[in-house]
Design a protein around this motif. Structure first.
Motif, PDB file in Angstrom:
ATOM      1  N   VAL A   1       0.838  -1.205   0.000  1.00  0.00           N
ATOM      2  CA  VAL A   1       0.000   0.000   0.000  1.00  0.00           C
ATOM      3  C   VAL A   1       0.870   1.250   0.000  1.00  0.00           C
ATOM      4  O   VAL A   1       0.613   2.201  -0.755  1.00  0.00           O
ATOM      5  N   ARG A   2       1.917   1.274   0.839  1.00  0.00           N
ATOM      6  CA  ARG A   2       2.798   2.443   0.898  1.00  0.00           C
ATOM      7  C   ARG A   2       3.535   2.633  -0.423  1.00  0.00           C
ATOM      8  O   ARG A   2       3.671   3.765  -0.921  1.00  0.00           O
ATOM      9  N   MET A   3       4.008   1.539  -0.995  1.00  0.00           N
ATOM     10  CA  MET A   3       4.723   1.637  -2.264  1.00  0.00           C
ATOM     11  C   MET A   3       3.788   2.116  -3.373  1.00  0.00           C
ATOM     12  O   MET A   3       4.156   2.982  -4.179  1.00  0.00           O
ATOM     13  N   ALA A   4       2.597   1.578  -3.418  1.00  0.00           N
ATOM     14  CA  ALA A   4       1.632   1.979  -4.446  1.00  0.00           C
ATOM     15  C   ALA A   4       1.285   3.455  -4.329  1.00  0.00           C
ATOM     16  O   ALA A   4       1.147   4.158  -5.338  1.00  0.00           O
ATOM     17  N   ALA A   5       1.152   3.943  -3.096  1.00  0.00           N
ATOM     18  CA  ALA A   5       0.842   5.362  -2.880  1.00  0.00           C
ATOM     19  C   ALA A   5       1.971   6.245  -3.396  1.00  0.00           C
ATOM     20  O   ALA A   5       1.737   7.278  -4.040  1.00  0.00           O
ATOM     21  N   ALA A   6       3.215   5.847  -3.138  1.00  0.00           N
ATOM     22  CA  ALA A   6       4.362   6.614  -3.614  1.00  0.00           C
ATOM     23  C   ALA A   6       4.421   6.616  -5.134  1.00  0.00           C
ATOM     24  O   ALA A   6       4.723   7.641  -5.760  1.00  0.00           O
ATOM     25  N   ILE A   7       4.125   5.484  -5.738  1.00  0.00           N
ATOM     26  CA  ILE A   7       4.138   5.379  -7.200  1.00  0.00           C
ATOM     27  C   ILE A   7       3.083   6.292  -7.811  1.00  0.00           C
ATOM     28  O   ILE A   7       3.337   6.991  -8.800  1.00  0.00           O
TER      29      ILE A   7
END
Length: 279
Positions: free
Chosen positions: A51-57
């Protein structure tokens, strides 16, 4: 082409933070790599990591390539991943499950491409055992390619020294074994092509331009192991990028600099010249 940078090599940074900084430099694509306790499927917090990685992307507005060839993820004493081409059914099942897991989360991360290797070969290239390895590998890849179609993501194989598929030439041969040969892409690794003496590199890439999923662009120097900072080795990286641009390649060309994470985002900054020269 799509200028990219491999944030998996920035070991001193959270990959999610590095994505934003790389995007600020004008890169349009990032490659991410699983590592222990960071984008780690075995971690109880893996869902939150995704979730955190997807948000950053999403905030960075970049395209994503998942480099699934991580190290020390299955055994803290063994850097190698389980091999897709293995003759051990248990090892092969682990390799298939690993790749399938990334196909399953690719949509959440917004990834359009997953790159992976075949795994090590224990047989010579002309032996009967090598033919059996190819047969096993193609069967497992066909199953993963079908799953990738359903998951709306592409798979690309990265030839790597001493693997069953160690060179681009061997990737070309593998195509004849696959039922879904038009679906498997090539993740060309410039460093590995040089190790395999696949010269001139630009000509070999041009010959496979329709199969290219991405190019991992790195700099090397004879006598030194691993990647060098861009511009600090002997590889004509700008010429390779120019060849790809001249061939009309529109996919990711991803700068990878493993082993120099102490330089931080400077690695991405000094690599931008490759693409600025083509603007």
């Amino acid at each position: 082409m799509m200028p990219g940078f491999h944030v998996g090599g920035l070991l001193m940074h959270r990959q999610s933070d590095a994505i934003m900084q790389v995007a600020d430099l004008g890169y349009r694509c990032v490659a991410i790599r699983p590592r222990p306790e960071s984008l780690d499927p075995s971690d109880s917090q893996f869902s939150q990591q995704v979730v955190r990685m997807a948000a950053a992307i999403r905030r960075a507005g970049v395209s994503v390539v998942i480099d699934a060839d991580a190290m020390y993820m299955h055994d803290p004493l063994t850097p190698e991943m389980p091999a897709l081409a293995s003759g051990d059914p248990q090892e092969a099942d682990l390799a298939v499950a690993w790749a399938q897991g990334w196909i399953d989360v690719a949509g959440e991360l917004g990834a359009a491409l997953i790159t992976l290797c075949s795994g090590r070969s224990e047989a010579g290239p002309e032996s009967e055992a090598a033919e059996e390895s190819l047969e096993r590998l193609s069967h497992r890849l066909d199953g993963l390619l079908q799953a990738a179609i359903q998951g709306n993501v592409d798979l690309a194989l990265r030839p790597r020294s001493k693997d069953v598929i160690a060179t681009v030439a061997q990737f070309e041969r593998l195509q004849h074994w696959l039922d879904q040969r038009d679906r498997l892409r090539l993740a060309a690794d410039i460093g590995e092509m040089l190790l395999g003496h696949e010269l001139p590199v630009g000509d070999r890439l041009a010959r496979n331009i329709d199969m290219l999923g991405c190019v991992y662009l790195c700099d090397h120097r004879p006598g030194l192991v691993g990647d060098q900072r861009i511009g600090h080795g002997d590889v004509a990286v700008s010429r390779i990028a120019s060849t790809l641009a001249g061939q009309g390649f529109g996919g990711p060309v991803i700068v990878r600099v493993d082993g120099h994470s102490e330089y931080g985002i400077q690695l991405a900054r000094e690599s931008r010249d490759i693409f600025d020269e083509l603007a």
